[in-house]
Write an enzyme that holds these catalytic residues in place. Sequence first.
Site, PDB file in Angstrom:
ATOM      1  N   TRP A  27       3.636 -26.445 -24.846  1.00 10.92           N
ATOM      2  CA  TRP A  27       4.550 -27.452 -25.404  1.00 10.92           C
ATOM      3  C   TRP A  27       4.760 -28.597 -24.425  1.00 10.92           C
ATOM      4  O   TRP A  27       4.828 -29.764 -24.808  1.00 10.92           O
ATOM      5  CB  TRP A  27       5.887 -26.817 -25.794  1.00 10.92           C
ATOM      6  CG  TRP A  27       5.744 -25.789 -26.876  1.00 10.92           C
ATOM      7  CD1 TRP A  27       6.016 -24.462 -26.794  1.00 10.92           C
ATOM      8  CD2 TRP A  27       5.272 -26.011 -28.215  1.00 10.92           C
ATOM      9  NE1 TRP A  27       5.739 -23.845 -27.993  1.00 10.92           N
ATOM     10  CE2 TRP A  27       5.290 -24.767 -28.878  1.00 10.92           C
ATOM     11  CE3 TRP A  27       4.846 -27.139 -28.921  1.00 10.92           C
ATOM     12  CZ2 TRP A  27       4.901 -24.619 -30.201  1.00 10.92           C
ATOM     13  CZ3 TRP A  27       4.454 -26.999 -30.251  1.00 10.92           C
ATOM     14  CH2 TRP A  27       4.484 -25.743 -30.872  1.00 10.92           C
TER      15      TRP A  27
ATOM     16  N   ASP B 279      13.115 -30.161 -22.681  1.00 10.02           N
ATOM     17  CA  ASP B 279      12.921 -29.391 -23.909  1.00 10.02           C
ATOM     18  C   ASP B 279      13.533 -28.011 -23.664  1.00 10.02           C
ATOM     19  O   ASP B 279      13.014 -27.230 -22.866  1.00 10.02           O
ATOM     20  CB  ASP B 279      11.414 -29.289 -24.195  1.00 10.02           C
ATOM     21  CG  ASP B 279      11.093 -28.477 -25.462  1.00 10.02           C
ATOM     22  OD1 ASP B 279      12.007 -27.830 -25.997  1.00 10.02           O
ATOM     23  OD2 ASP B 279       9.921 -28.493 -25.881  1.00 10.02           O
TER      24      ASP B 279
ATOM     25  N   LYS C  44      15.032 -21.410 -32.677  1.00 13.67           N
ATOM     26  CA  LYS C  44      14.849 -20.347 -31.689  1.00 13.67           C
ATOM     27  C   LYS C  44      16.182 -19.674 -31.347  1.00 13.67           C
ATOM     28  O   LYS C  44      16.259 -18.465 -31.248  1.00 13.67           O
ATOM     29  CB  LYS C  44      14.212 -20.896 -30.407  1.00 13.67           C
ATOM     30  CG  LYS C  44      12.968 -21.758 -30.633  1.00 13.67           C
ATOM     31  CD  LYS C  44      11.674 -20.957 -30.735  1.00 13.67           C
ATOM     32  CE  LYS C  44      10.535 -21.744 -31.325  1.00 13.67           C
ATOM     33  NZ  LYS C  44      10.004 -22.799 -30.497  1.00 13.67           N
TER      34      LYS C  44
HETATM   35  C1  LIG Z   1       8.851 -23.901 -30.683  1.00 13.13           C
HETATM   36  C2  LIG Z   1       8.823 -24.915 -29.610  1.00 13.13           C
HETATM   37  C3  LIG Z   1       8.506 -26.255 -29.869  1.00 13.13           C
HETATM   38  C4  LIG Z   1       8.079 -26.747 -31.232  1.00 13.13           C
HETATM   39  O1  LIG Z   1       9.196 -26.917 -32.029  1.00 13.13           O
HETATM   40  P1  LIG Z   1       9.097 -27.517 -33.510  1.00 13.13           P
HETATM   41  O2  LIG Z   1      10.537 -27.579 -33.907  1.00 13.13           O
HETATM   42  O3  LIG Z   1       8.267 -26.607 -34.316  1.00 13.13           O
HETATM   43  O4  LIG Z   1       8.498 -28.890 -33.404  1.00 13.13           O
HETATM   44  C5  LIG Z   1       8.568 -27.149 -28.824  1.00 13.13           C
HETATM   45  N1  LIG Z   1       8.926 -26.763 -27.583  1.00 13.13           N
HETATM   46  C6  LIG Z   1       9.217 -25.478 -27.296  1.00 13.13           C
HETATM   47  C7  LIG Z   1       9.608 -25.092 -25.898  1.00 13.13           C
HETATM   48  C8  LIG Z   1       9.188 -24.515 -28.305  1.00 13.13           C
HETATM   49  O5  LIG Z   1       9.492 -23.237 -28.019  1.00 13.13           O
END
Ligand SMILES: *Cc1c(COP(=O)(O)O)cnc(C)c1O
Length: 360
Positions: free
Chosen positions: A101, A168, A192
């Site tokens: 990511w 993030d 999540k």
């Molecule tokens: C799941 C995840 C994403 C992607 O998220 P989306 O909402 O599907 O775009 C990005 N960064 C991390 C760290 C993730 O765990």
Amino acid sequence: MTHKVYNFGAGPAMLPDEVVEATAQAVRDFDGMGLSLMEIGHRTPQFKAVLAEAQSLMKELLHVPEGYSVLFLGGGARLQFDMIPMNLLRHKAAYLDSGHWAHQAMDEARLWGEVVNVASSANDNYTYVPSQFSVPADADYLHITTNNTIYGTELRKDLDVGVPLVADMSSDILTRDIDVERYDMIYGGAQKNLSMAGTTFVIVRNDAVGRTGRKLPAMLDYAVHIAHQSMYNTPPMLPIYTALQTLRWVKAQGGVTEMERRAKRRAALLYAEVDRNKLFCGTARRDDRSLMNICFVMNKAYAHLADDFANFAAQRGIYAIKGHRSVGGFRASCYNAMPIEGVQALVDCMKEFETLHINN
Ligand SMILES: *Cc1c(COP(=O)(O)O)cnc(C)c1O
């Protein structure tokens, strides 16, 4: 409703029973209105109260100081990979390449300006979080991914690198106290650790935006969303409602401090078994092991038993422990809603499977 299975999926992930129940009720009849939350206006006083409380609880639980806004946007964390550089990259941005990511975020930023990759663990299949690197003093920000969901590594501290951080936190938000002042922005997909899929939380420093001189489409401009307090267009109402229920739950359980205590307990229990059990071994470097996503594989001599173990666990109510295809093996995601009993059930499974296959 009680969970008959323990959901170890990485996301969309397990939510507390109370949160699922409250959401189901709001879908049937919201706030005694005789209407579903799905069919009322977003500018009704009832929904405005939901959004305002969700924003204020995010601020309260994470100790967000004055001068920041909390937004609930659409488009997932991945849309932020573009909105961040569009809104914050003036001359140069620094990125720490600690996983898939993180890498995607960096690649998107290259569309918008100069990007410096300060360090990468890609050559070791992202089994650790690089710690030796320097950040150009003239970078507008350093982007980090605090928890690498796929590889099970985590950066569980707030770096001090001389430039603002952008993080993030899709998979570890609300699991520890953050020094928000160090960040221009913190964001993540809600699915999540906060809500169902459909909304992305953004905590943004108000005076960090609007300084690039770039003309932006209104929907992709943080300044527009800040000015409208996350109501520029129809927001994702049901995911925001579910987020509010989770935030209330976190507060009632004792806040982020209690979430962290539980996360450490769960992770200690499971990693101890991964390390003890002769069938398995962990994949992430010990110092960087994630409290959220615990990755392990079958030891080489027992690799042929991997599918058997997956089935064995599934029959005992352990759901979605298959690892991401780029790591293989197993990944047990233990977000805030995972009770210690779920982890104990998985550990018992691992022990039982070991006795079946190894004559001690
Ligand atoms: C799941 C995840 C994403 C992607 O998220 P989306 O909402 O599907 O775009 C990005 N960064 C991390 C760290 C993730 O765990």
